[in-house]
Design a protein around this motif. Sequence first.
Motif, PDB file in Angstrom:
ATOM      1  N   VAL A 124       0.810  -1.384   0.041  1.00 36.40           N
ATOM      2  CA  VAL A 124      -0.050   0.061  -0.212  1.00 36.40           C
ATOM      3  C   VAL A 124       0.965   1.397  -0.022  1.00 36.40           C
ATOM      4  O   VAL A 124       0.548   2.306  -0.712  1.00 36.40           O
ATOM      5  CB  VAL A 124      -1.109  -0.005   1.328  1.00 36.40           C
ATOM      6  N   ALA A 125       1.829   1.003   0.839  1.00 33.05           N
ATOM      7  CA  ALA A 125       2.892   2.517   0.901  1.00 33.05           C
ATOM      8  C   ALA A 125       3.550   2.610  -0.405  1.00 33.05           C
ATOM      9  O   ALA A 125       3.398   3.775  -0.809  1.00 33.05           O
ATOM     10  CB  ALA A 125       3.846   2.414   1.939  1.00 33.05           C
ATOM     11  N   ALA A 126       3.925   1.617  -1.176  1.00 38.18           N
ATOM     12  CA  ALA A 126       4.649   2.039  -2.538  1.00 38.18           C
ATOM     13  C   ALA A 126       3.881   2.357  -3.384  1.00 38.18           C
ATOM     14  O   ALA A 126       3.879   3.322  -4.327  1.00 38.18           O
ATOM     15  CB  ALA A 126       5.215   0.672  -3.049  1.00 38.18           C
ATOM     16  N   THR A 127       2.504   1.857  -3.600  1.00 39.91           N
ATOM     17  CA  THR A 127       1.495   1.978  -4.642  1.00 39.91           C
ATOM     18  C   THR A 127       0.907   3.379  -4.494  1.00 39.91           C
ATOM     19  O   THR A 127       0.977   4.329  -5.196  1.00 39.91           O
ATOM     20  CB  THR A 127       0.308   0.967  -4.429  1.00 39.91           C
ATOM     21  N   MET A 128       0.970   3.877  -3.111  1.00 41.67           N
ATOM     22  CA  MET A 128       0.311   5.336  -2.955  1.00 41.67           C
ATOM     23  C   MET A 128       1.226   6.235  -3.252  1.00 41.67           C
ATOM     24  O   MET A 128       0.824   7.238  -3.532  1.00 41.67           O
ATOM     25  CB  MET A 128      -0.335   5.385  -1.341  1.00 41.67           C
ATOM     26  N   GLN A 129       2.490   5.968  -2.710  1.00 40.29           N
ATOM     27  CA  GLN A 129       3.575   6.990  -3.283  1.00 40.29           C
ATOM     28  C   GLN A 129       3.604   7.157  -4.760  1.00 40.29           C
ATOM     29  O   GLN A 129       3.531   8.252  -5.295  1.00 40.29           O
ATOM     30  CB  GLN A 129       4.893   6.474  -2.867  1.00 40.29           C
ATOM     31  N   GLY A 130       3.200   6.185  -5.394  1.00 39.87           N
ATOM     32  CA  GLY A 130       3.375   6.318  -6.837  1.00 39.87           C
ATOM     33  C   GLY A 130       2.202   6.932  -7.522  1.00 39.87           C
ATOM     34  O   GLY A 130       2.177   7.895  -8.410  1.00 39.87           O
ATOM     35  N   ILE A 131       0.934   6.598  -6.772  1.00 36.06           N
ATOM     36  CA  ILE A 131      -0.171   7.154  -7.357  1.00 36.06           C
ATOM     37  C   ILE A 131      -0.356   8.745  -6.914  1.00 36.06           C
ATOM     38  O   ILE A 131      -0.845   9.674  -7.738  1.00 36.06           O
ATOM     39  CB  ILE A 131      -1.486   6.639  -6.500  1.00 36.06           C
ATOM     40  N   ALA A 132       0.338   9.176  -5.819  1.00 34.46           N
ATOM     41  CA  ALA A 132       0.564  10.645  -5.615  1.00 34.46           C
ATOM     42  C   ALA A 132       1.419  11.303  -6.637  1.00 34.46           C
ATOM     43  O   ALA A 132       1.076  12.436  -6.970  1.00 34.46           O
ATOM     44  CB  ALA A 132       0.991  10.848  -4.189  1.00 34.46           C
ATOM     45  N   LEU A 133       2.571  10.682  -6.802  1.00 36.29           N
ATOM     46  CA  LEU A 133       3.240  11.046  -7.869  1.00 36.29           C
ATOM     47  C   LEU A 133       2.603  11.305  -9.068  1.00 36.29           C
ATOM     48  O   LEU A 133       2.672  12.498  -9.653  1.00 36.29           O
ATOM     49  CB  LEU A 133       4.558  10.192  -8.221  1.00 36.29           C
ATOM     50  N   GLY A 134       1.705  10.446  -9.687  1.00 37.10           N
ATOM     51  CA  GLY A 134       0.780  10.578 -10.742  1.00 37.10           C
ATOM     52  C   GLY A 134       0.015  11.523 -10.866  1.00 37.10           C
ATOM     53  O   GLY A 134      -0.224  12.478 -11.839  1.00 37.10           O
ATOM     54  N   ALA A 135      -0.604  11.707  -9.645  1.00 38.01           N
ATOM     55  CA  ALA A 135      -1.633  12.763  -9.641  1.00 38.01           C
ATOM     56  C   ALA A 135      -0.843  14.215  -9.685  1.00 38.01           C
ATOM     57  O   ALA A 135      -1.590  15.118 -10.003  1.00 38.01           O
ATOM     58  CB  ALA A 135      -2.219  12.550  -8.046  1.00 38.01           C
ATOM     59  N   LEU A 136       0.183  14.365  -9.158  1.00 40.21           N
ATOM     60  CA  LEU A 136       0.906  15.560  -9.223  1.00 40.21           C
ATOM     61  C   LEU A 136       1.379  16.037 -10.653  1.00 40.21           C
ATOM     62  O   LEU A 136       1.262  16.963 -11.210  1.00 40.21           O
ATOM     63  CB  LEU A 136       2.131  15.769  -8.227  1.00 40.21           C
ATOM     64  N   VAL A 137       1.892  14.763 -11.384  1.00 40.67           N
ATOM     65  CA  VAL A 137       2.285  15.036 -12.883  1.00 40.67           C
ATOM     66  C   VAL A 137       1.132  15.515 -13.628  1.00 40.67           C
ATOM     67  O   VAL A 137       1.147  16.266 -14.562  1.00 40.67           O
ATOM     68  CB  VAL A 137       3.093  13.620 -13.155  1.00 40.67           C
ATOM     69  N   GLN A 138       0.101  14.834 -13.577  1.00 41.12           N
ATOM     70  CA  GLN A 138      -1.083  15.138 -14.278  1.00 41.12           C
ATOM     71  C   GLN A 138      -1.697  16.534 -14.271  1.00 41.12           C
ATOM     72  O   GLN A 138      -2.327  17.113 -14.732  1.00 41.12           O
ATOM     73  CB  GLN A 138      -2.138  14.125 -14.285  1.00 41.12           C
ATOM     74  N   GLY A 139      -1.349  17.178 -12.780  1.00 40.27           N
ATOM     75  CA  GLY A 139      -1.613  18.399 -12.496  1.00 40.27           C
ATOM     76  C   GLY A 139      -2.755  18.822 -11.553  1.00 40.27           C
ATOM     77  O   GLY A 139      -3.721  17.810 -11.239  1.00 40.27           O
ATOM     78  N   VAL A 140      -2.837  19.760 -10.679  1.00 32.45           N
ATOM     79  CA  VAL A 140      -3.683  19.945  -9.689  1.00 32.45           C
ATOM     80  C   VAL A 140      -4.357  21.157  -9.928  1.00 32.45           C
ATOM     81  O   VAL A 140      -3.873  22.107 -10.335  1.00 32.45           O
ATOM     82  CB  VAL A 140      -3.062  20.045  -8.425  1.00 32.45           C
ATOM     83  N   ALA A 165       3.892   1.262 -11.658  1.00 34.80           N
ATOM     84  CA  ALA A 165       5.313   1.568 -11.882  1.00 34.80           C
ATOM     85  C   ALA A 165       6.120   1.805 -10.796  1.00 34.80           C
ATOM     86  O   ALA A 165       7.176   1.066 -10.719  1.00 34.80           O
ATOM     87  CB  ALA A 165       5.584   2.839 -12.802  1.00 34.80           C
ATOM     88  N   VAL A 166       5.760   2.496  -9.765  1.00 36.48           N
ATOM     89  CA  VAL A 166       6.668   2.590  -8.564  1.00 36.48           C
ATOM     90  C   VAL A 166       6.695   1.429  -7.766  1.00 36.48           C
ATOM     91  O   VAL A 166       7.693   0.994  -7.337  1.00 36.48           O
ATOM     92  CB  VAL A 166       6.074   3.733  -7.858  1.00 36.48           C
ATOM     93  N   LEU A 167       5.691   0.576  -7.662  1.00 36.74           N
ATOM     94  CA  LEU A 167       5.280  -0.581  -6.944  1.00 36.74           C
ATOM     95  C   LEU A 167       6.473  -1.513  -7.688  1.00 36.74           C
ATOM     96  O   LEU A 167       7.187  -2.105  -7.002  1.00 36.74           O
ATOM     97  CB  LEU A 167       4.168  -1.087  -7.080  1.00 36.74           C
ATOM     98  N   THR A 168       6.535  -1.700  -8.904  1.00 37.87           N
ATOM     99  CA  THR A 168       7.416  -2.753  -9.847  1.00 37.87           C
ATOM    100  C   THR A 168       9.009  -2.354  -9.371  1.00 37.87           C
ATOM    101  O   THR A 168       9.713  -3.117  -9.130  1.00 37.87           O
ATOM    102  CB  THR A 168       7.050  -2.625 -11.118  1.00 37.87           C
ATOM    103  N   GLY A 169       9.264  -0.938  -9.716  1.00 36.28           N
ATOM    104  CA  GLY A 169      10.411  -0.374  -9.215  1.00 36.28           C
ATOM    105  C   GLY A 169      10.919  -0.868  -7.851  1.00 36.28           C
ATOM    106  O   GLY A 169      12.250  -1.354  -7.913  1.00 36.28           O
TER     107      GLY A 169
END
Length: 334
Positions: A124-140, A165-169
Amino acid sequence: MLFDLSFIWAGIIAFAVLTYVVLDGFDLGVGILFPFATSERDRATMMNSIAPVWDGNETWLVLGGGGLFAVFPLAYAVIMPALYMPITLMLLALVFRGVAFEYRWRTTRWRGVWDSAFFGGSVVAATMQGIALGALVQGVEIEGRAYAGGWWDWLTPFSVLTGLAVLTGYVLLGATWLNMKTEGELQRQMRGYARWLGAGTLAAIALVSLLTPFQDPEYFRRWFNLPGSLFSLLVPGLVALCSYALFQGLKGSRDAQPFLASLGLFVLSFIGIGISFYPFIVPPGLTIAEAAAPDESLMFTLVGAVVLVPLILGYTAYAYWVFRGKINPEEGYH
């Protein structure tokens, strides 16, 4: 003066976040690989490989988050409402993971429960970090000086992709870390996993890289016009070099090379994100200079950072030096 200090602080926070990612990434990766160990002896070895350093790694997360709150309060006030859910889930997962790390050694009856918590918290920690990153990249979405988006804006196909992607990495980092720190059957098992995870990580990097320029017109202009187009050629070349080092290291007996090459892939990906973001701290509408605290606050906190950051670096380097080398399964940190 304010402009210069704000960009210095942006660099410090970016360094703290990158250091957290490369250090805690393999830690979380080991947790995700934990259920795949074939024996309790191997699970104990996996935990003992990260036991001396796992809590120190998260110091960098505190530094990055605390620094953002102190020196970029407007960015913090926008990012937190936009990412309440993934950040809350990440923090809860890290808490469960940390408790499980200590408690599994104190019980036999409930060890399976804590092992599941250790694995689940890591995922969960790894996946949420990646999702947060993706949300920032797509714009706020920002209106005035406040977040203007919805509660679920962070959850999109692109953010889920970056989460995976972050989870796999991270799992790749965990596998190459264990390849470096262990011997025998466990090392062979992780080396085999690392080959597949390396291919998966490269595929994820390629897919996210192809989609990122289309998240915002500014990203597209940045990467396909000079001087950004030079980085568009340079970064993939360096990724190819790290990939070659990764797979060549997995073929031979250079146990540290795959881990260092995997770290290189994360550093290059982070640089790519930084190129896309600059000069924004919350894309697409809030720049580093606009979000910065007053000049006096920046200077005051910078004095503390000049003292604190070298101390943390020194402690971290010393911890890794003391616990260097292979893990002896017959000896443990606990």
